[in-house]
Scaffold this motif. Structure first.
Motif, short mmCIF file in Angstrom:
data_model
loop_
_atom_site.label_atom_id
_atom_site.label_comp_id
_atom_site.label_asym_id
_atom_site.label_seq_id
_atom_site.Cartn_x
_atom_site.Cartn_y
_atom_site.Cartn_z
N GLY A 33 0.76 -1.24 0.00
CA GLY A 33 0.00 0.00 0.00
C GLY A 33 0.79 1.28 0.00
N ALA A 47 -7.63 0.01 5.21
CA ALA A 47 -8.42 0.28 4.00
C ALA A 47 -7.66 1.19 3.04
N GLY A 48 -7.00 2.20 3.55
CA GLY A 48 -6.24 3.11 2.70
C GLY A 48 -5.08 2.43 2.00
N GLN A 49 -4.37 1.58 2.74
CA GLN A 49 -3.26 0.86 2.13
C GLN A 49 -3.74 -0.19 1.14
N ALA A 50 -4.85 -0.86 1.44
CA ALA A 50 -5.42 -1.83 0.50
C ALA A 50 -5.85 -1.12 -0.78
N ARG A 51 -6.49 0.03 -0.64
CA ARG A 51 -6.91 0.82 -1.80
C ARG A 51 -5.71 1.19 -2.67
N GLN A 52 -4.62 1.63 -2.05
CA GLN A 52 -3.43 2.00 -2.81
C GLN A 52 -2.80 0.79 -3.49
N LEU A 54 -4.32 -1.85 -4.55
CA LEU A 54 -5.16 -2.17 -5.71
C LEU A 54 -4.93 -1.19 -6.86
N LYS A 55 -4.74 0.09 -6.55
CA LYS A 55 -4.42 1.08 -7.59
C LYS A 55 -3.09 0.72 -8.26
N SER A 87 -12.12 -3.22 9.14
CA SER A 87 -12.09 -2.34 7.97
C SER A 87 -12.98 -2.83 6.84
N GLU A 90 -15.21 -0.23 5.02
CA GLU A 90 -14.47 0.72 4.22
C GLU A 90 -14.04 0.12 2.91
#
Length: 90
Positions: A33, A47-52, A54-55, A87, A90
């Motif tokens: 992440g 959630a923020g690190q998982a989102r990153q 995936l990006k 999480s 989120e």
């Protein structure tokens, strides 16, 4: 790509029972992440690190002319099950 769903089986949540794919294979590994430019974590929450992460995966797929719907298999390794479960919304 074809999803394999035997008659009468409940639809799986978050995975596929099977996939038929054809064409090139693209392997993506080791994504975490952090941001792609400076390898810096911009957030400490799951959630923020998982989102990153995936990006980052989407960006790598794009280099091969692929998109998220072309993913046949994905493994996650989560170090903190409590934080993961907290999480989920989120």
């Amino acid at each position: 790509m074809q999803t394999l769903q035997p008659p009468g089986w409940a639809k799986p949540k978050g995975y596929s029972n099977g996939i038929v794919a054809k064409g090139r294979l693209v392997f993506v590994a080791g994504q975490v992440g952090w941001n792609n430019a400076k390898e810096k974590f911009e957030t400490s929450d799951f959630a923020g690190q998982a989102r990153q992460a995936l990006k980052n995966i989407v960006a790598i797929l794009a280099e091969a002319g692929a998109r998220p719907e072309h993913i046949c298999r994905m493994n996650w390794y989560v170090g903190d099950a409590k934080e993961y479960n907290a999480s989920l919304k989120e």
